[in-house]
Design a protein around this motif. Structure first.
Motif, mmCIF file in Angstrom:
data_model
loop_
_atom_site.group_PDB
_atom_site.id
_atom_site.type_symbol
_atom_site.label_atom_id
_atom_site.label_comp_id
_atom_site.label_asym_id
_atom_site.label_seq_id
_atom_site.Cartn_x
_atom_site.Cartn_y
_atom_site.Cartn_z
ATOM 1 N N ASP A 103 -53.507 38.937 -23.483
ATOM 2 C CA ASP A 103 -52.399 39.558 -22.743
ATOM 3 C C ASP A 103 -51.036 39.279 -23.374
ATOM 4 N N THR A 104 -51.044 38.893 -24.657
ATOM 5 C CA THR A 104 -49.803 38.764 -25.425
ATOM 6 C C THR A 104 -50.032 39.469 -26.762
ATOM 7 N N MET A 105 -49.010 39.510 -27.615
ATOM 8 C CA MET A 105 -49.186 40.103 -28.950
ATOM 9 C C MET A 105 -48.601 39.135 -29.973
ATOM 10 N N LYS A 106 -49.098 37.894 -29.942
ATOM 11 C CA LYS A 106 -48.496 36.864 -30.788
ATOM 12 C C LYS A 106 -49.381 36.447 -31.960
ATOM 13 N N LEU A 107 -50.490 37.135 -32.180
ATOM 14 C CA LEU A 107 -51.333 36.809 -33.337
ATOM 15 C C LEU A 107 -50.698 37.373 -34.611
ATOM 16 N N PRO A 108 -51.078 36.864 -35.794
ATOM 17 C CA PRO A 108 -50.529 37.426 -37.039
ATOM 18 C C PRO A 108 -50.888 38.910 -37.212
ATOM 19 N N ALA A 109 -52.050 39.305 -36.711
ATOM 20 C CA ALA A 109 -52.511 40.690 -36.861
ATOM 21 C C ALA A 109 -53.579 40.933 -35.803
ATOM 22 N N LYS A 110 -54.185 42.101 -35.858
ATOM 23 C CA LYS A 110 -55.299 42.390 -34.952
ATOM 24 C C LYS A 110 -56.409 41.372 -35.146
#
Lengths: 407, 356
Positions: free
Chosen positions: B156-163
């Motif tokens: 529920d976040t978008m904090k990874l380096p990529a998909k």
């Protein structure tokens, strides 16, 4: 009846992610077989072993597949799971639904089965999990009446699937939803009546992002592309620049062919079209400013499959570009597939996927016998050994020296 | 009641009847998309129309009650339309922006999980496991549930380096594209089948059973009216168990899970790649597989700490080198990780430049 408590499974109702155990419990309220699945699964969790077996042909009149026979290996303990078959239904392209259709699926399945489903199976179908043998034909009859059809199982064309395509994606280079629907309907006989050495799959992805993972998961991958140069909107590039977007580091520096140049002074992005390999990176990064070219179509790749038996294969290029803009364009694709399947049917061994047949007999033979012209786009690099199996019929077999004397 | 007779070969339902009006009107005319918040996609058409898709987690194994519940929400907020994704999540299709926040509130109030867009984990594509498959070496849904509970902060976040695309296959037939996932969890059998001659004599077609073995390890045993297995040739695939319940492969003491990393199917930046085995075996610790959960988290945390922005796991490992992957993650290397199957040679280091 066995113990009703499920302390191990109950552990899997904790935590944020939605719980499949909760789903089985919901189905168990109205289904005796779903209710018995809980103690059976609890037993598997306790013993750390599965309790299913295959075997026993089940099906419907007129088809050779679409239903997979499944039986518990301890029917004396779980009589309601003695027969617990899987029914596969062809899904609508792109897994779009109106709620009326979904409710129809629920109503028919509530009447005849466990009430448990997979939305969806790995191949794409609506999966209905768990019904008795005598329910199979009534299930099919009712679903058929409601506008559904069975999916593939066994050595046939398996259920096809596609990405969301032009339904909701700006990248789609052809109409994946329509191509999937049209081509699936064309090959109904191949899908419903297994007659090949093994299974064969087709997946349709609208661009090289390959959201259906077609290259890994299908014997034939149809991946959207374009043949001219991608389109850069200079005004939109300036907007990205104005918003501080790092165009050079995130887009140009990561371009695998170094074909993009960004001029920070003029805020202009330029491309050397001949060097672009159409990988989608820059388009993904700047969807408002960079778009696929105008001359759109698809690359056709063959051979993808999972590990069994000869290792996993990814599909490889057999046709670099094919137009797929209208129904007329589908014809050459269908002809190509018929030719490829026919070659495989003649040459393939039982349980050999088409990629394995081509690997065993050689791409050269495959290309010569299917009439597909060899092009450099088919390989990363040419062969490193000189062991060409020359066609002796094309060589000078006179058996003489250059001056005509005997060898 | 009239007897219903099935129509043969009528094909799938027509997708055109499944599209909301905003999609029919803007079909093929989408100009771009944005991700206004995690789990929400905004697609804008050349006409200016905007479609909001709200992505919601699904366990994939769902009851008809689940389907009916999401139908009620789709009727209330989406004019009766929704779709499922290739990774088995649900997408609510909102054409009236005024209904977006009320839908999100309703979803949250009912406990649905919104997320899975952009640089996040969307869901783990998985197989049937102990719920329905005869060759499963582990459960599928249970491992997925345990791992996704642990990784929820990356859903529920978008904090990874990529998909981050993960797959789980419950045996080495590897259904479900686990072989090209950023992280793959694969159920492994490690012992040859135990033969029950009585069961085989009772109703097994011996020639079909012999032919089912991909490595030719099974031979007829005419004296016993059964078969023999050359254990050295067995690759534990379970194909023989598919042909006969007398070839039991499940082994509670020896079945478990392997971890593979670095695969992808997208062509962006680099060619699609296979996942590579980095952990050959972890125990089958039901109900929550703590060893698997910890191993996956370790790999993800080291990736986050070391990757450049935009680098998928495989791109990061290929940049720093696999020998660095092992030193950075602390995962022990062993001979089991060196390929000795068919296409092994291309994985050997035929060069003298490497790191420690």
């Amino acid at each position: 009846m066995t113990e009703k408590k499920t302390p191990l499974l109950d552990e899997l109702e904790k935590g944020k992610w939605p719980s499949f155990v909760t789903e089985i419990k919901r189905a168990a309220v109205r289904s005796a077989s779903a209710a018995e699945l809980l103690p059976l699964l609890e037993r598997s969790y306790r013993e750390r072993i599965g309790h299913w077996k295959h075997g026993g042909i089940v099906g419907v009149r007129g088809y050779g597949g679409g239903v997979i026979g499944r039986y518990v290996d301890v029917p004396e303990d779980y009589p309601n799971l003695a027969e617990f078959h899987t029914v596969r239904l062809l899904q609508p392209s792109g897994w779009f639904y109106n709620t009326k259709t979904l409710r129809t699926v629920c109503d028919i399945w509530e009447k005849h089965g466990s009430g448990l489903t997979n939305m969806h199976g790995s191949t794409g179908d609506i999966i209905l999990l768990g019904c008795k043998t005598n329910e199979i034909q009534p299930i099919f009859d009712e679903f058929s009446e409601a506008g559904f059809d069975l999916g593939g199982s066994g050595s046939c064309l398996r259920t096809t699937n596609c990405c969301v395509g032009p339904g909701r994606c700006e990248h789609a280079c052809y109409d994946t939803l329509d191509a999937c629907y049209n081509i699936t309907n064309e090959f109904m006989d191949e899908l419903h009546r297994p007659m090949w050495p093994y299974k064969s799959k087709i997946k349709f992805s609208g661009c090289a992002n390959d959201c259906t993972s077609s290259i890994a998961r299908s014997d034939c991958s149809v991946i959207g592309t374009w043949r001219d140069t991608l389109i850069i909107d200079p005004v939109a590039v300036k907007e990205y620049a104005a918003n501080g977007y790092p165009i050079k580091s995130q887009v140009c520096d990561k371009c695998p062919t170094s074909c993009l140049t960004y001029n920070k002074e003029t805020q202009e992005l330029t491309i050397v079209g001949e060097e672009c390999s159409r990988c989608m990176h820059c388009i993904n990064m700047m969807p408002k400013a960079i778009h696929p070219g105008k001359e759109k179509g698809a690359t056709i790749l063959i051979g993808g499959k999972s590990t069994i038996v000869q290792s996993a294969f990814m599909s490889w290029v057999v046709v670099p570009f094919m137009k797929l803009e209208s129904e007329d364009d589908y014809e050459p694709f269908k002809e190509l597939m018929r030719g490829i399947w026919e070659w495989w049917d003649e040459n393939g061994k039982t349980r050999e996927r088409i990629g394995e047949t081509i690997y065993r007999l050689g791409m050269g033979k495959f290309l010569r016998e299917t009439g597909i012209p060899p092009v450099p786009q088919m390989v990363f690099r040419p062969r490193a050994n000189p062991y060409v199996f020359w066609n002796q019929d094309e060589l000078d077999k006179s058996g003489t020296m250059l001056d005509g004397s005997a060898l | 009641m009239a007897v219903v007779k099935a129509k043969l070969d009528q094909g799938p339902p027509n997708y055109k009847e499944m599209l909301p009006p905003i999609i029919t009107e803007n079909y093929g005319k989408w100009a771009y998309h944005e991700i206004p918040s995690p789990g929400v996609l905004k697609h804008v058409s050349e006409s200016g129309a905007a479609l909001f898709s709200v992505r919601v987690a699904s366990p994939r194994l769902v009851s008809i009650d689940f389907i009916r519940d999401i139908c009620v929400l789709a009727d209330d907020y989406c004019d009766g339309f929704l779709r499922f994704t290739t990774r088995n999540n649900v997408e609510f299709l909102v054409s009236d922006e005024a209904k977006l926040n009320p839908l999100m509130d309703a979803l949250k109030a009912k406990g649905y999980c919104i997320g899975g867009t952009g640089p996040s984990i969307s869901n783990i594509v998985h197989t049937q496991g102990w719920i329905h498959c005869h060759t499963a070496a582990t459960d599928a849904s249970g491992v997925v549930k345990a791992v996704m509970d642990d990784l929820y902060e990356y859903f529920d976040t978008m904090k990874l380096p990529a998909k981050l695309k993960m797959g789980l296959a419950c045996c080495l037939n590897m259904c479900g594209a686990a072989h090209c996932s950023d992280i793959a969890i694969v159920g492994v059998h490690r012992t040859p089948p135990v033969i029950n001659h009585d069961v085989i004599r009772k109703g097994t077609e011996i020639p079909s059973l012999v032919a089912s073995c991909p490595t030719g390890a099974i031979r007829p045993d005419p004296k016993n009216k059964s078969v023999k297995v050359n254990d050295d040739k067995c690759m534990y695939c379970g194909n023989c168990y598919t042909m006969s319940p007398g070839m039991k492969l499940n082994d509670a003491r020896n079945d478990g899970l392997a971890i593979l990393v670095g695969g992808k199917t997208s062509n962006a930046r680099s060619a699609p790649s296979f996942s590579r085995m980095v952990i050959p075996f972890l125990p089958n610790t039901s109900p929550r597989w703590p060893e698997v959960v910890a191993a996956v988290r370790n790999i993800i945390e080291v990736w986050i700490a070391n990757a450049q922005k935009g680098e998928r796991i495989g791109e990061w490992v290929e940049r720093v080198g696999w020998e660095r992957f092992f030193s950075l993650t602390g995962i022990p290397f062993s001979d089991m990780l060196i390929d000795d199957y068919i296409f092994s040679r291309e994985t050997f280091r035929t060069g003298a430049a490497f790191k420690y």
